[in-house]
Design an enzyme around this catalytic site. Sequence first.
Site, short mmCIF file in Angstrom:
data_model
loop_
_atom_site.label_atom_id
_atom_site.label_comp_id
_atom_site.label_asym_id
_atom_site.label_seq_id
_atom_site.Cartn_x
_atom_site.Cartn_y
_atom_site.Cartn_z
N VAL A 34 1.22 -9.21 -2.54
CA VAL A 34 0.30 -9.52 -2.05
C VAL A 34 -0.69 -11.07 -2.13
O VAL A 34 -0.82 -11.30 -2.89
CB VAL A 34 -0.68 -8.48 -3.15
CG1 VAL A 34 -1.88 -8.29 -1.55
CG2 VAL A 34 -0.56 -7.21 -2.94
N PHE A 63 0.55 -1.38 -0.29
CA PHE A 63 -0.12 0.22 0.17
C PHE A 63 1.01 1.16 -0.15
O PHE A 63 0.32 2.34 -0.72
CB PHE A 63 -1.08 0.44 1.70
CG PHE A 63 -2.37 0.80 1.41
CD1 PHE A 63 -3.72 1.32 0.78
CD2 PHE A 63 -2.22 2.21 1.64
CE1 PHE A 63 -3.84 1.37 0.77
CE2 PHE A 63 -3.03 3.76 1.33
CZ PHE A 63 -4.15 3.25 1.08
N HIS A 116 -8.67 -7.19 2.79
CA HIS A 116 -7.70 -6.62 2.18
C HIS A 116 -6.55 -6.82 1.36
O HIS A 116 -6.56 -5.88 0.42
CB HIS A 116 -6.78 -6.55 3.66
CG HIS A 116 -6.38 -5.29 4.15
ND1 HIS A 116 -7.45 -5.73 5.84
CD2 HIS A 116 -5.52 -4.61 4.12
CE1 HIS A 116 -6.75 -4.72 6.17
NE2 HIS A 116 -6.05 -3.88 5.66
#
Length: 160
Positions: free
Chosen positions: A90, A66, A97
Site C-alpha cells: 500500500v 483490502f 484510501h
Amino acid sequence: MATENKNLSVYDKATVPDAGNFRFGIVVAEWNEKITEGLYQGALEALLDCGAVEENIVRWNVPGSFELTFGCKKMISSEKVDAIIAIGSVIQGETKHFDFVCSAAAQGIKDLNVNTDTPVIFCVLTDNTLQQALDRSGGKHGNKGTEAAIAAIKMAALGT
Ligand code: DLZ
C-alpha cells in the site's frame, strides 16, 4: 534495531526449522504488482532455501490488500496449509484510501490470527513512496518477503 538499518533478507539458517514437512499458502495482492511480485519471489526463494517443497506451496491472487483477509480466510477453509503469507503493498496517495486499506488489512489479518489455528504472516508494505516500497521488496533494504517466509516457517513449526 531501527527498521531502516535492518536488511530484511538476512537470516541465520541455523535458527530456522526445516520447512520440508510443511505446506504453505501465499496470498498475493495484485495492486502495485511490481512490488508484490518482488515480495512473492523473496518469500518463495526463502521457503525453498529452507527446505520447503515447491508442490507444497500454493499461491492465490486477490485484487488488492483490502481483499487479503478474505483470500486468506478462504484458503484456510479450503486448503490444508500450515501457515499463510499475506502479501500486499500500500503506497500513500492523495486520498485517505491509504489509511483505510492499511488498517483493514492489518486488522483483518490480526483477526484471523486470533480466531483461526492457521498463522497468517503480515507481509504488507505500507510506504510513503514507490521508492521506499522498491527498497524493501528486493532493493537496498532487502526483501520483506524473505523475512515473512522465515516467520511463516517458525510459526508453522510452533508447537510441533
Ligand atoms: C483502491 C486502492 C488504493 C487507492 N490503493 C491501494 C494500494 O496502494 N494497495 C493495494 O493493495 N490496494 C489499493 N487499493 C485497492 C484496495 O485494496 C481494494 O482492492 C479495492 O478498494 C477494492 O475493494
